[in-house]
Design an enzyme around this catalytic site. Structure first.
Site, PDB file in Angstrom:
ATOM      1  N   SER A   1       0.849  -1.181   0.000  1.00  7.78           N
ATOM      2  CA  SER A   1       0.000   0.000   0.000  1.00  7.78           C
ATOM      3  C   SER A   1       0.889   1.237   0.000  1.00  7.78           C
ATOM      4  CB  SER A   1      -0.889   0.002   1.247  1.00  7.78           C
ATOM      5  OG  SER A   1      -1.459   1.276   1.479  1.00  7.78           O
TER       6      SER A   1
ATOM      7  N   LYS B   1      -0.334  -3.565   5.058  1.00  5.13           N
ATOM      8  CA  LYS B   1      -1.240  -4.151   4.064  1.00  5.13           C
ATOM      9  C   LYS B   1      -0.535  -5.209   3.220  1.00  5.13           C
ATOM     10  CE  LYS B   1      -4.899  -3.169   2.706  1.00  5.13           C
ATOM     11  NZ  LYS B   1      -5.313  -1.981   1.931  1.00  5.13           N
TER      12      LYS B   1
ATOM     13  N   ASN C   1      -2.160  -6.737   0.101  1.00  5.79           N
ATOM     14  CA  ASN C   1      -3.313  -6.825  -0.794  1.00  5.79           C
ATOM     15  C   ASN C   1      -3.189  -8.031  -1.730  1.00  5.79           C
ATOM     16  OD1 ASN C   1      -4.478  -4.348   0.142  1.00  5.79           O
ATOM     17  ND2 ASN C   1      -2.932  -3.249  -1.047  1.00  5.79           N
TER      18      ASN C   1
ATOM     19  N   ARG D   1     -17.888  -5.324 -48.191  1.00  4.26           N
ATOM     20  CA  ARG D   1     -16.804  -4.841 -47.328  1.00  4.26           C
ATOM     21  C   ARG D   1     -17.428  -3.748 -46.471  1.00  4.26           C
ATOM     22  NH1 ARG D   1     -11.738  -4.770 -49.691  1.00  4.26           N
ATOM     23  NH2 ARG D   1     -10.974  -3.823 -47.766  1.00  4.26           N
TER      24      ARG D   1
END
Length: 492
Positions: A299, A305, A307, A339
Protein backbone atom coordinates in the site's frame (compact mmCIF):
# COMPACT_ATOMS: atom_id res chain seq x y z
CA UNK A 1 -1.06 21.04 -33.47
CA UNK A 2 0.06 20.32 -37.02
CA UNK A 3 0.41 16.78 -38.30
CA UNK A 4 4.15 17.28 -38.57
CA UNK A 5 4.40 18.31 -34.92
CA UNK A 6 2.14 15.45 -33.89
CA UNK A 7 4.33 13.03 -35.83
CA UNK A 8 7.38 14.26 -33.95
CA UNK A 9 5.64 13.72 -30.61
CA UNK A 10 4.44 10.30 -31.65
CA UNK A 11 7.92 9.20 -32.58
CA UNK A 12 9.13 10.20 -29.14
CA UNK A 13 6.88 7.73 -27.37
CA UNK A 14 6.02 5.15 -30.04
CA UNK A 15 7.91 2.31 -28.42
CA UNK A 16 6.24 3.01 -25.07
CA UNK A 17 2.70 3.24 -26.49
CA UNK A 18 1.89 -0.31 -25.36
CA UNK A 19 3.54 -0.09 -21.95
CA UNK A 20 0.21 -0.60 -20.16
CA UNK A 21 0.39 2.18 -17.60
CA UNK A 22 -3.36 1.96 -16.95
CA UNK A 23 -3.72 -1.76 -17.68
CA UNK A 24 -1.27 -3.36 -15.22
CA UNK A 25 -2.82 -6.80 -15.64
CA UNK A 26 -1.37 -6.95 -19.17
CA UNK A 27 1.76 -4.87 -18.64
CA UNK A 28 4.49 -7.36 -19.43
CA UNK A 29 7.19 -7.81 -22.07
CA UNK A 30 5.51 -11.01 -23.28
CA UNK A 31 2.13 -9.33 -23.79
CA UNK A 32 3.76 -6.40 -25.59
CA UNK A 33 5.82 -8.75 -27.76
CA UNK A 34 2.78 -10.77 -28.83
CA UNK A 35 0.01 -8.17 -29.00
CA UNK A 36 1.65 -4.72 -29.17
CA UNK A 37 1.77 -2.40 -32.15
CA UNK A 38 5.15 -3.77 -33.17
CA UNK A 39 3.68 -7.29 -33.16
CA UNK A 40 0.80 -6.16 -35.38
CA UNK A 41 3.25 -4.54 -37.77
CA UNK A 42 5.37 -7.70 -37.87
CA UNK A 43 2.30 -9.85 -38.54
CA UNK A 44 1.23 -7.68 -41.48
CA UNK A 45 4.73 -7.87 -42.94
CA UNK A 46 4.81 -11.64 -42.41
CA UNK A 47 1.63 -11.96 -44.47
CA UNK A 48 3.09 -9.87 -47.30
CA UNK A 49 6.36 -11.84 -47.22
CA UNK A 50 4.46 -15.12 -47.08
CA UNK A 51 2.37 -14.13 -50.07
CA UNK A 52 5.49 -13.28 -52.08
CA UNK A 53 6.88 -16.73 -51.29
CA UNK A 54 3.63 -18.36 -52.40
CA UNK A 55 3.59 -16.45 -55.68
CA UNK A 56 7.20 -17.29 -56.42
CA UNK A 57 6.66 -21.02 -55.80
CA UNK A 58 3.63 -20.93 -58.10
CA UNK A 59 5.69 -19.28 -60.84
CA UNK A 60 3.62 -16.12 -60.56
CA UNK A 61 6.46 -13.89 -59.33
CA UNK A 62 10.08 -13.67 -60.52
CA UNK A 63 12.66 -16.01 -59.04
CA UNK A 64 14.46 -14.37 -56.15
CA UNK A 65 11.64 -11.94 -55.40
CA UNK A 66 10.53 -13.73 -52.21
CA UNK A 67 13.95 -13.25 -50.62
CA UNK A 68 13.94 -9.55 -51.45
CA UNK A 69 10.46 -9.07 -50.00
CA UNK A 70 11.37 -11.08 -46.90
CA UNK A 71 14.38 -8.86 -46.32
CA UNK A 72 12.32 -5.74 -46.83
CA UNK A 73 9.68 -7.09 -44.44
CA UNK A 74 11.89 -6.87 -41.36
CA UNK A 75 9.77 -4.93 -38.86
CA UNK A 76 12.69 -2.88 -37.58
CA UNK A 77 12.89 -1.03 -40.89
CA UNK A 78 9.57 0.75 -40.31
CA UNK A 79 8.49 3.89 -38.48
CA UNK A 80 5.66 2.61 -36.34
CA UNK A 81 4.39 6.01 -35.22
CA UNK A 82 4.50 7.42 -38.73
CA UNK A 83 2.53 4.52 -40.14
CA UNK A 84 -0.06 4.86 -37.35
CA UNK A 85 -0.56 8.54 -38.17
CA UNK A 86 -0.67 7.98 -41.92
CA UNK A 87 -3.23 5.18 -41.48
CA UNK A 88 -5.85 7.89 -41.08
CA UNK A 89 -5.50 8.56 -44.80
CA UNK A 90 -6.86 5.21 -45.91
CA UNK A 91 -8.53 4.01 -42.73
CA UNK A 92 -6.18 1.11 -42.00
CA UNK A 93 -2.46 0.58 -41.37
CA UNK A 94 -1.89 -1.74 -44.33
CA UNK A 95 -2.04 1.07 -46.87
CA UNK A 96 0.82 3.25 -45.54
CA UNK A 97 2.86 0.21 -44.56
CA UNK A 98 2.47 -1.18 -48.06
CA UNK A 99 3.78 2.06 -49.56
CA UNK A 100 6.86 1.84 -47.35
CA UNK A 101 7.30 -1.86 -48.10
CA UNK A 102 7.30 -1.21 -51.82
CA UNK A 103 9.96 1.48 -51.40
CA UNK A 104 12.14 -0.88 -49.38
CA UNK A 105 11.66 -3.70 -51.89
CA UNK A 106 12.70 -1.40 -54.73
CA UNK A 107 15.76 -0.24 -52.76
CA UNK A 108 16.82 -3.81 -51.93
CA UNK A 109 16.24 -5.25 -55.40
CA UNK A 110 19.80 -4.56 -56.49
CA UNK A 111 19.82 -7.49 -58.87
CA UNK A 112 16.73 -6.18 -60.60
CA UNK A 113 14.72 -9.38 -60.29
CA UNK A 114 11.44 -7.45 -60.35
CA UNK A 115 10.52 -8.28 -56.77
CA UNK A 116 7.92 -5.50 -56.73
CA UNK A 117 5.67 -7.81 -58.77
CA UNK A 118 5.40 -10.09 -55.74
CA UNK A 119 4.18 -7.40 -53.35
CA UNK A 120 0.44 -7.48 -52.52
CA UNK A 121 -0.53 -8.66 -56.01
CA UNK A 122 -4.30 -9.47 -56.12
CA UNK A 123 -4.69 -8.88 -52.38
CA UNK A 124 -6.73 -6.22 -50.62
CA UNK A 125 -6.08 -4.55 -47.29
CA UNK A 126 -8.68 -6.64 -45.49
CA UNK A 127 -7.07 -9.86 -46.73
CA UNK A 128 -3.79 -8.80 -45.21
CA UNK A 129 -5.05 -7.37 -41.94
CA UNK A 130 -7.53 -10.17 -41.22
CA UNK A 131 -4.83 -12.73 -41.88
CA UNK A 132 -2.31 -10.80 -39.81
CA UNK A 133 -4.71 -10.63 -36.87
CA UNK A 134 -5.29 -14.38 -37.13
CA UNK A 135 -1.52 -14.82 -37.03
CA UNK A 136 -1.29 -12.53 -34.01
CA UNK A 137 -4.17 -14.35 -32.30
CA UNK A 138 -2.72 -17.79 -32.95
CA UNK A 139 0.61 -16.86 -31.39
CA UNK A 140 -1.07 -15.25 -28.39
CA UNK A 141 -3.52 -18.10 -27.83
CA UNK A 142 -0.67 -20.60 -27.82
CA UNK A 143 0.98 -18.59 -25.06
CA UNK A 144 -2.30 -18.29 -23.13
CA UNK A 145 -2.79 -22.05 -23.33
CA UNK A 146 0.68 -22.71 -21.96
CA UNK A 147 -0.09 -20.73 -18.81
CA UNK A 148 -3.65 -22.05 -18.67
CA UNK A 149 -2.38 -25.64 -18.58
CA UNK A 150 0.06 -24.71 -15.86
CA UNK A 151 -2.93 -23.39 -13.92
CA UNK A 152 -5.04 -26.50 -14.41
CA UNK A 153 -2.13 -28.71 -13.38
CA UNK A 154 -1.79 -26.73 -10.14
CA UNK A 155 -5.56 -26.85 -9.53
CA UNK A 156 -5.65 -30.59 -10.12
CA UNK A 157 -2.87 -30.97 -7.56
CA UNK A 158 -4.81 -28.84 -5.07
CA UNK A 159 -7.90 -30.96 -5.65
CA UNK A 160 -5.95 -34.10 -4.83
CA UNK A 161 -4.07 -32.69 -1.85
CA UNK A 162 -7.25 -31.33 -0.26
CA UNK A 163 -9.76 -34.01 -1.22
CA UNK A 164 -10.60 -34.49 2.46
CA UNK A 165 -10.03 -30.93 3.68
CA UNK A 166 -13.32 -29.81 5.21
CA UNK A 167 -14.56 -26.27 4.65
CA UNK A 168 -17.93 -24.61 4.54
CA UNK A 169 -19.98 -24.22 1.41
CA UNK A 170 -21.64 -20.85 1.00
CA UNK A 171 -24.89 -19.99 -0.76
CA UNK A 172 -26.13 -16.42 -1.23
CA UNK A 173 -23.31 -15.29 1.10
CA UNK A 174 -24.43 -17.61 3.95
CA UNK A 175 -23.13 -20.93 5.23
CA UNK A 176 -24.99 -23.72 3.47
CA UNK A 177 -23.50 -27.23 3.80
CA UNK A 178 -20.19 -28.93 4.58
CA UNK A 179 -17.88 -28.85 1.60
CA UNK A 180 -14.29 -29.76 0.77
CA UNK A 181 -11.57 -27.50 -0.49
CA UNK A 182 -10.63 -30.27 -2.89
CA UNK A 183 -14.01 -29.98 -4.58
CA UNK A 184 -13.68 -26.21 -4.71
CA UNK A 185 -10.33 -26.56 -6.46
CA UNK A 186 -11.81 -29.18 -8.80
CA UNK A 187 -14.62 -26.80 -9.73
CA UNK A 188 -12.09 -24.07 -10.42
CA UNK A 189 -10.25 -26.60 -12.57
CA UNK A 190 -13.43 -27.49 -14.46
CA UNK A 191 -14.15 -23.89 -15.40
CA UNK A 192 -10.63 -23.23 -16.63
CA UNK A 193 -10.25 -26.57 -18.42
CA UNK A 194 -13.61 -26.30 -20.20
CA UNK A 195 -12.77 -22.79 -21.38
CA UNK A 196 -9.27 -23.93 -22.33
CA UNK A 197 -10.64 -26.77 -24.43
CA UNK A 198 -12.83 -24.29 -26.28
CA UNK A 199 -9.80 -22.08 -26.86
CA UNK A 200 -7.70 -25.04 -27.96
CA UNK A 201 -10.27 -26.06 -30.57
CA UNK A 202 -10.28 -22.70 -32.34
CA UNK A 203 -9.17 -22.39 -35.93
CA UNK A 204 -7.32 -19.37 -37.26
CA UNK A 205 -8.26 -19.12 -40.96
CA UNK A 206 -6.41 -17.31 -43.70
CA UNK A 207 -8.29 -14.54 -45.50
CA UNK A 208 -8.05 -14.17 -49.26
CA UNK A 209 -10.86 -12.64 -51.30
CA UNK A 210 -9.60 -9.59 -53.12
CA UNK A 211 -11.29 -6.24 -53.33
CA UNK A 212 -14.89 -7.46 -53.05
CA UNK A 213 -14.50 -11.07 -52.00
CA UNK A 214 -14.88 -12.50 -55.53
CA UNK A 215 -11.23 -13.38 -56.17
CA UNK A 216 -11.48 -11.49 -59.47
CA UNK A 217 -7.88 -10.24 -59.39
CA UNK A 218 -6.68 -13.67 -58.28
CA UNK A 219 -8.48 -15.24 -61.20
CA UNK A 220 -6.70 -12.88 -63.62
CA UNK A 221 -3.39 -13.54 -61.87
CA UNK A 222 -3.67 -17.32 -62.23
CA UNK A 223 -5.04 -17.34 -65.78
CA UNK A 224 -2.93 -19.76 -67.81
CA UNK A 225 -1.31 -21.18 -64.68
CA UNK A 226 -1.81 -24.51 -62.96
CA UNK A 227 -2.54 -22.52 -59.80
CA UNK A 228 -5.97 -21.21 -58.85
CA UNK A 229 -6.93 -18.52 -56.36
CA UNK A 230 -7.96 -21.29 -53.98
CA UNK A 231 -4.68 -23.18 -54.20
CA UNK A 232 -2.83 -19.92 -53.59
CA UNK A 233 -4.97 -19.22 -50.51
CA UNK A 234 -4.30 -22.73 -49.20
CA UNK A 235 -0.60 -22.29 -49.85
CA UNK A 236 -0.59 -19.02 -47.91
CA UNK A 237 -2.33 -20.74 -45.00
CA UNK A 238 0.34 -23.45 -45.02
CA UNK A 239 3.11 -20.86 -45.32
CA UNK A 240 1.87 -19.00 -42.24
CA UNK A 241 0.71 -21.99 -40.22
CA UNK A 242 -2.93 -20.93 -40.36
CA UNK A 243 -6.07 -22.89 -41.24
CA UNK A 244 -7.24 -22.94 -44.85
CA UNK A 245 -10.58 -21.27 -45.55
CA UNK A 246 -13.15 -22.74 -47.91
CA UNK A 247 -14.13 -19.25 -49.06
CA UNK A 248 -13.43 -15.60 -48.25
CA UNK A 249 -15.00 -14.48 -44.98
CA UNK A 250 -14.81 -10.70 -45.34
CA UNK A 251 -18.29 -10.17 -43.89
CA UNK A 252 -18.84 -13.49 -42.10
CA UNK A 253 -17.10 -12.88 -38.80
CA UNK A 254 -17.53 -16.15 -36.93
CA UNK A 255 -13.76 -16.61 -36.82
CA UNK A 256 -13.51 -13.35 -34.88
CA UNK A 257 -16.54 -13.74 -32.63
CA UNK A 258 -15.64 -17.34 -31.79
CA UNK A 259 -12.19 -16.20 -30.78
CA UNK A 260 -13.61 -13.36 -28.70
CA UNK A 261 -16.11 -15.69 -27.03
CA UNK A 262 -13.42 -18.22 -26.18
CA UNK A 263 -11.13 -15.56 -24.72
CA UNK A 264 -13.97 -14.09 -22.66
CA UNK A 265 -14.87 -17.57 -21.41
CA UNK A 266 -11.30 -18.12 -20.27
CA UNK A 267 -11.36 -14.81 -18.44
CA UNK A 268 -14.73 -15.71 -16.91
CA UNK A 269 -13.17 -18.85 -15.45
CA UNK A 270 -10.15 -16.93 -14.22
CA UNK A 271 -12.46 -14.33 -12.70
CA UNK A 272 -14.37 -16.95 -10.72
CA UNK A 273 -11.16 -18.10 -9.07
CA UNK A 274 -10.07 -14.54 -8.40
CA UNK A 275 -13.43 -13.62 -6.84
CA UNK A 276 -13.29 -16.65 -4.53
CA UNK A 277 -9.71 -15.98 -3.48
CA UNK A 278 -10.51 -12.32 -2.82
CA UNK A 279 -13.23 -13.39 -0.40
CA UNK A 280 -11.41 -16.33 1.15
CA UNK A 281 -8.31 -14.23 1.81
CA UNK A 282 -10.13 -11.52 3.77
CA UNK A 283 -8.67 -11.36 7.31
CA UNK A 284 -12.01 -12.33 8.88
CA UNK A 285 -12.17 -15.41 6.63
CA UNK A 286 -8.45 -16.16 6.13
CA UNK A 287 -8.87 -19.60 4.55
CA UNK A 288 -6.33 -19.00 1.78
CA UNK A 289 -3.65 -16.48 0.93
CA UNK A 290 -1.88 -15.49 -2.24
CA UNK A 291 1.79 -16.39 -2.70
CA UNK A 292 4.13 -13.78 -1.26
CA UNK A 293 6.58 -11.86 -3.41
CA UNK A 294 8.79 -8.89 -2.72
CA UNK A 295 6.99 -5.63 -3.40
CA UNK A 296 3.63 -7.28 -4.14
CA UNK A 297 0.47 -6.30 -2.31
CA UNK A 298 1.92 -3.13 -0.87
CA UNK A 299 0.00 0.00 0.00
CA UNK A 300 1.18 3.56 -0.60
CA UNK A 301 0.04 4.52 2.90
CA UNK A 302 -0.36 1.43 5.12
CA UNK A 303 2.81 -0.61 5.69
CA UNK A 304 0.93 -3.59 7.13
CA UNK A 305 -1.24 -4.15 4.06
CA UNK A 306 -0.83 -7.33 2.00
CA UNK A 307 -3.31 -6.83 -0.79
CA UNK A 308 -4.28 -9.87 -2.92
CA UNK A 309 -3.01 -8.15 -6.04
CA UNK A 310 -2.85 -11.19 -8.31
CA UNK A 311 -6.58 -11.75 -7.82
CA UNK A 312 -7.31 -8.04 -8.17
CA UNK A 313 -5.52 -7.90 -11.51
CA UNK A 314 -7.17 -11.06 -12.81
CA UNK A 315 -10.58 -9.82 -11.75
CA UNK A 316 -9.97 -6.51 -13.50
CA UNK A 317 -9.39 -8.42 -16.74
CA UNK A 318 -12.44 -10.61 -16.23
CA UNK A 319 -14.66 -7.57 -15.72
CA UNK A 320 -13.48 -5.98 -18.98
CA UNK A 321 -13.80 -9.03 -21.20
CA UNK A 322 -17.58 -9.30 -21.70
CA UNK A 323 -17.88 -5.81 -23.13
CA UNK A 324 -14.99 -6.42 -25.50
CA UNK A 325 -16.50 -9.70 -26.71
CA UNK A 326 -19.84 -7.94 -27.10
CA UNK A 327 -18.15 -5.30 -29.26
CA UNK A 328 -17.01 -8.05 -31.63
CA UNK A 329 -20.57 -9.32 -31.91
CA UNK A 330 -21.92 -5.81 -32.46
CA UNK A 331 -19.38 -5.35 -35.23
CA UNK A 332 -20.21 -8.72 -36.80
CA UNK A 333 -23.90 -7.86 -36.87
CA UNK A 334 -23.12 -4.64 -38.74
CA UNK A 335 -20.81 -5.91 -41.48
CA UNK A 336 -22.83 -4.42 -44.31
CA UNK A 337 -22.31 -4.91 -48.05
CA UNK A 338 -19.32 -6.95 -49.24
CA UNK A 339 -16.80 -4.84 -47.33
CA UNK A 340 -18.03 -2.89 -44.28
CA UNK A 341 -17.76 0.77 -43.41
CA UNK A 342 -16.55 1.09 -39.84
CA UNK A 343 -17.67 -2.19 -38.28
CA UNK A 344 -14.44 -3.91 -39.36
CA UNK A 345 -12.37 -1.14 -37.84
CA UNK A 346 -14.05 -1.51 -34.44
CA UNK A 347 -12.95 -5.13 -34.21
CA UNK A 348 -9.24 -4.42 -34.10
CA UNK A 349 -8.85 -2.72 -30.71
CA UNK A 350 -11.45 -4.95 -29.03
CA UNK A 351 -9.83 -8.15 -30.25
CA UNK A 352 -6.32 -7.02 -29.42
CA UNK A 353 -7.34 -5.90 -25.93
CA UNK A 354 -9.01 -9.27 -25.31
CA UNK A 355 -5.85 -11.06 -26.37
CA UNK A 356 -3.70 -8.85 -24.15
CA UNK A 357 -6.00 -9.25 -21.13
CA UNK A 358 -6.19 -13.02 -21.53
CA UNK A 359 -2.45 -13.39 -21.83
CA UNK A 360 -1.71 -11.06 -18.93
CA UNK A 361 -4.31 -12.68 -16.69
CA UNK A 362 -3.15 -16.19 -17.63
CA UNK A 363 0.29 -15.52 -16.21
CA UNK A 364 -1.13 -14.07 -12.99
CA UNK A 365 -3.67 -16.85 -12.42
CA UNK A 366 -1.00 -19.48 -12.97
CA UNK A 367 1.23 -17.90 -10.34
CA UNK A 368 -1.74 -17.68 -8.00
CA UNK A 369 -2.74 -21.33 -8.47
CA UNK A 370 0.81 -22.65 -8.21
CA UNK A 371 1.56 -20.69 -5.03
CA UNK A 372 -1.81 -20.55 -3.28
CA UNK A 373 -1.47 -20.98 0.49
CA UNK A 374 -4.27 -23.05 2.04
CA UNK A 375 -5.13 -23.08 5.77
CA UNK A 376 -7.21 -26.18 6.65
CA UNK A 377 -7.39 -25.36 10.39
CA UNK A 378 -9.00 -22.00 9.69
CA UNK A 379 -11.37 -23.63 7.21
CA UNK A 380 -12.48 -25.96 10.00
CA UNK A 381 -12.83 -23.03 12.40
CA UNK A 382 -15.13 -21.24 9.97
CA UNK A 383 -17.05 -24.44 9.30
CA UNK A 384 -17.71 -24.83 13.03
CA UNK A 385 -19.18 -21.32 13.30
CA UNK A 386 -22.55 -22.69 12.18
CA UNK A 387 -22.27 -25.64 14.53
CA UNK A 388 -24.99 -28.30 14.22
CA UNK A 389 -27.22 -25.97 12.19
CA UNK A 390 -24.98 -26.64 9.20
CA UNK A 391 -26.19 -30.25 9.28
CA UNK A 392 -29.88 -29.41 9.67
CA UNK A 393 -30.75 -30.59 6.16
CA UNK A 394 -29.10 -33.96 6.67
CA UNK A 395 -30.57 -34.40 10.15
CA UNK A 396 -34.04 -33.62 8.85
CA UNK A 397 -33.70 -36.09 5.98
CA UNK A 398 -32.58 -38.86 8.33
CA UNK A 399 -34.76 -38.16 11.39
CA UNK A 400 -38.03 -36.61 10.16
CA UNK A 401 -39.39 -39.94 8.84
CA UNK A 402 -38.86 -41.47 12.32
CA UNK A 403 -41.07 -38.93 14.12
CA UNK A 404 -44.81 -39.22 14.72
CA UNK A 405 -47.04 -36.23 14.04
CA UNK A 406 -47.32 -34.07 17.17
CA UNK A 407 -49.60 -31.12 17.79
CA UNK A 408 -50.48 -31.15 14.13
CA UNK A 409 -46.83 -30.87 13.12
CA UNK A 410 -45.09 -33.37 10.85
CA UNK A 411 -41.65 -34.69 11.73
CA UNK A 412 -40.06 -32.24 9.29
CA UNK A 413 -41.97 -29.32 10.83
CA UNK A 414 -40.94 -30.34 14.34
CA UNK A 415 -37.28 -30.30 13.32
CA UNK A 416 -37.74 -26.97 11.57
CA UNK A 417 -39.12 -25.60 14.83
CA UNK A 418 -35.93 -26.78 16.57
CA UNK A 419 -33.88 -24.84 14.03
CA UNK A 420 -36.05 -21.72 14.26
CA UNK A 421 -35.77 -21.62 18.05
CA UNK A 422 -32.02 -22.23 17.90
CA UNK A 423 -31.55 -19.26 15.57
CA UNK A 424 -33.01 -17.00 18.25
CA UNK A 425 -30.11 -17.81 20.58
CA UNK A 426 -26.80 -15.86 20.37
CA UNK A 427 -24.35 -17.62 17.99
CA UNK A 428 -22.01 -18.82 20.78
CA UNK A 429 -24.93 -20.59 22.44
CA UNK A 430 -26.51 -22.12 19.36
CA UNK A 431 -24.70 -25.46 19.44
CA UNK A 432 -25.79 -26.23 23.01
CA UNK A 433 -29.26 -24.83 22.35
CA UNK A 434 -29.73 -27.01 19.29
CA UNK A 435 -28.78 -30.18 21.13
CA UNK A 436 -31.09 -29.36 24.03
CA UNK A 437 -34.03 -28.55 21.77
CA UNK A 438 -33.34 -31.56 19.58
CA UNK A 439 -33.45 -33.84 22.59
CA UNK A 440 -36.74 -32.23 23.61
CA UNK A 441 -38.22 -33.11 20.24
CA UNK A 442 -36.48 -36.42 19.56
CA UNK A 443 -35.95 -38.87 22.43
CA UNK A 444 -32.80 -40.96 22.63
CA UNK A 445 -34.90 -44.05 22.02
CA UNK A 446 -35.57 -42.75 18.49
CA UNK A 447 -32.11 -41.30 17.80
CA UNK A 448 -29.39 -42.43 20.23
CA UNK A 449 -26.68 -39.97 21.21
CA UNK A 450 -24.08 -41.80 19.13
CA UNK A 451 -26.29 -41.58 16.07
CA UNK A 452 -26.91 -37.87 16.69
CA UNK A 453 -23.19 -37.15 16.85
CA UNK A 454 -22.71 -39.10 13.65
CA UNK A 455 -25.37 -36.99 11.96
CA UNK A 456 -23.71 -33.82 13.25
CA UNK A 457 -20.28 -34.75 11.90
CA UNK A 458 -19.67 -32.54 8.82
CA UNK A 459 -17.64 -35.31 7.18
CA UNK A 460 -20.76 -37.49 7.17
CA UNK A 461 -22.69 -35.13 4.89
CA UNK A 462 -20.46 -34.49 1.91
CA UNK A 463 -22.64 -36.29 -0.59
CA UNK A 464 -20.69 -37.14 -3.73
CA UNK A 465 -18.03 -34.46 -3.27
CA UNK A 466 -15.12 -36.85 -3.81
CA UNK A 467 -16.72 -38.50 -6.84
CA UNK A 468 -17.63 -35.13 -8.38
CA UNK A 469 -14.03 -34.01 -8.08
CA UNK A 470 -12.80 -37.28 -9.57
CA UNK A 471 -15.21 -37.04 -12.50
CA UNK A 472 -14.26 -33.41 -13.17
CA UNK A 473 -10.56 -34.23 -13.41
CA UNK A 474 -11.22 -37.35 -15.47
CA UNK A 475 -13.24 -35.33 -17.99
CA UNK A 476 -10.24 -33.19 -18.94
CA UNK A 477 -7.20 -35.48 -19.00
CA UNK A 478 -5.31 -33.17 -21.35
CA UNK A 479 -5.39 -30.45 -18.69
CA UNK A 480 -4.00 -32.46 -15.79
CA UNK A 481 -0.35 -33.04 -15.03
CA UNK A 482 1.23 -36.21 -16.44
CA UNK A 483 2.24 -36.98 -12.85
CA UNK A 484 -1.31 -36.61 -11.47
CA UNK A 485 -4.10 -39.13 -12.07
CA UNK A 486 -7.81 -38.39 -12.30
CA UNK A 487 -8.15 -38.76 -8.53
CA UNK A 488 -5.49 -36.11 -7.98
CA UNK A 489 -3.08 -38.75 -6.65
CA UNK A 490 0.58 -38.77 -7.62
CA UNK A 491 1.70 -41.34 -10.16
CA UNK A 492 5.20 -41.38 -8.80
Amino acid sequence: MTHAAALGDLRAFAEEADAGLLTPVSASPLVAALTGDRAVLAAILAVEAGWAAVLQRAGLAPAGSAAVVASAAEAGRYDLAGIALRAQGGGNPVIPLLADLRKNVAALDAAGVGAAKAVHTSLTSQDVLDTALMLLARNTVHAVLADLKGTTTALADLAGQHAGTLCVGRSLTQHSLPYTFGLRAAQWFQGVAAAGRQLENLEFPVQFGGAAGTLAAGTVLTDGSSATPFTLADALAAQLGLAPAAAPWHTNRLAITSLGHALASVLDAFGKIAADVLFLSRPEVAEVAEPRAAGRGVSSAMPQKQNPVLSVLVRSAALQAPQLAAQLHVAAANFNDERPDGAWHTEWPALRQLLALALGAAGHIRELAEGLRVFPDIMRRNLDLSGPLLLAEGVSAAVAPLLEERDGLSGKQQLQDVVDQTLQAPPPEQAATYRKLFRGAVPAAVVPDARLEELLDPASYLGQAAEIARRVLAAFPEFTSPTTDANGASRG
